[in-house]
Design a protein around this motif. Structure first.
Motif, PDB file in Angstrom:
ATOM      1  N   ARG A   1     134.408   8.970  51.148  1.00 50.13           N
ATOM      2  CA  ARG A   1     133.467   7.867  51.337  1.00 50.13           C
ATOM      3  C   ARG A   1     133.650   7.273  52.724  1.00 50.13           C
ATOM      4  N   GLY A   2     132.614   6.553  53.132  1.00 50.57           N
ATOM      5  CA  GLY A   2     132.699   5.813  54.400  1.00 50.57           C
ATOM      6  C   GLY A   2     132.982   6.708  55.581  1.00 50.57           C
ATOM      7  N   GLU A   3     133.931   6.300  56.399  1.00 47.14           N
ATOM      8  CA  GLU A   3     134.251   7.036  57.616  1.00 47.14           C
ATOM      9  C   GLU A   3     134.922   8.373  57.335  1.00 47.14           C
ATOM     10  N   THR A   4     135.428   8.551  56.116  1.00 45.99           N
ATOM     11  CA  THR A   4     136.130   9.798  55.784  1.00 45.99           C
ATOM     12  C   THR A   4     135.234  10.800  55.059  1.00 45.99           C
TER      13      THR A   4
ATOM     14  N   THR B   1     128.969  16.052  49.038  1.00 43.33           N
ATOM     15  CA  THR B   1     129.850  15.326  49.947  1.00 43.33           C
ATOM     16  C   THR B   1     131.160  15.003  49.253  1.00 43.33           C
TER      17      THR B   1
END
Length: 257
Positions: free
Chosen positions: A30-33, A27
């Protein structure tokens, strides 16, 4: 024949593995991005075989190759080169293993412009502190038709000749695996076909293992096996492919190559 599998594919029983991955994830952000490039991929690459990796843009094919080659670190899961677990090695250990066991061929050739063809071919040996096997080096040079070009620098060579030098550089160390990332992408169709034929010869004649990322169904058809990726997962495989079978496989993913 195309075989579908949701997240993993394995070689035929009894075949040794040159490289493999278990439950591999990668990945970015982070988070929503956050972007998931690979999502739980398990795969085995058979030794002495030619494997092509295909999929739509953003499917994770180059990410998978880079992780199998030890050029990047996974977010989760494990990768192996032969019996060596890459994800357990230090940076120094990983560098040594790559120099000993991996050859690379890239679309952009990645030759040093100030070095001659011979010096570029020998570069990985020099970096590893090894001397060339004169007989093997000569075999590779003659097979790739580079005998008259060894004192030329990259700027004095055609694109096809530069890619031959890059392939010779990958072969001269007798690596366990050659990873080729779009090796014909910068070449015309005739020259590209010649490079593919040389990769095929390295498998058939020299028992090399080749893993190639490509977007070209005709290039993938040179391989023994095609892995199809979609949305970061293995979506299927094609054994003993031809170009029509590869195109059909891509269409089965809901995409057109």
């Amino acid at each position: 024949m195309t075989k579908t599998a949701p997240t993993q594919t394995a070689p035929r029983q009894g075949n040794a593995l040159a490289a493999s991955a278990l439950d591999l994830t990668k990945t970015y952000g982070r988070g929503e991005t956050v972007v998931t490039a690979l999502d739980g991929v398990s795969v085995g690459i058979e030794a002495g075989r030619f494997t092509a990796i295909m999929g739509p843009s953003g499917s994770g094919k180059s990410t998978l190759m880079h992780l199998l080659a030890g050029l990047d670190t996974p977010t989760g899961g494990r990768t192996y080169l032969g019996e060596h677990e890459l994800t357990s090695l230090s940076d120094a250990q990983l560098t040594r293993l790559r120099r000993q066991s991996v050859g690379f061929v890239f679309q952009a050739f990645n030759l040093l412009p100030t070095l001659t063809a011979r010096q570029n071919i020998r570069l990985p040996l020099d970096l590893a502190g090894r001397t060339a096997d004169a007989g093997w080096e000569q075999t590779v040079i003659e097979a790739l038709g580079l005998g008259g070009r060894l004192d030329h620098r990259p700027g004095e060579l055609s694109g096809g000749q530069q890619q031959r030098v890059a392939l010779a550089r990958a072969l001269v160390t007798r690596p366990e695996v050659i990873f080729a990332d779009e090796p014909t992408g910068a070449l015309d169709s005739t020259t590209g076909a010649e490079v593919l034929a040389l990769l095929r010869r390295s498998v058939d004649e020299w028992k090399q293992t080749v893993v190639m990322v490509t977007h070209d169904p005709s290039a993938a058809a040179v391989a023994d096996r095609v892995l199809l990726l979609a949305d970061g997962r293995i979506a299927g495989e094609i054994i003993d492919p031809d170009a029509d079978a590869v195109l059909a496989g891509i269409r089965d993913l809901g995409k057109v190559a």
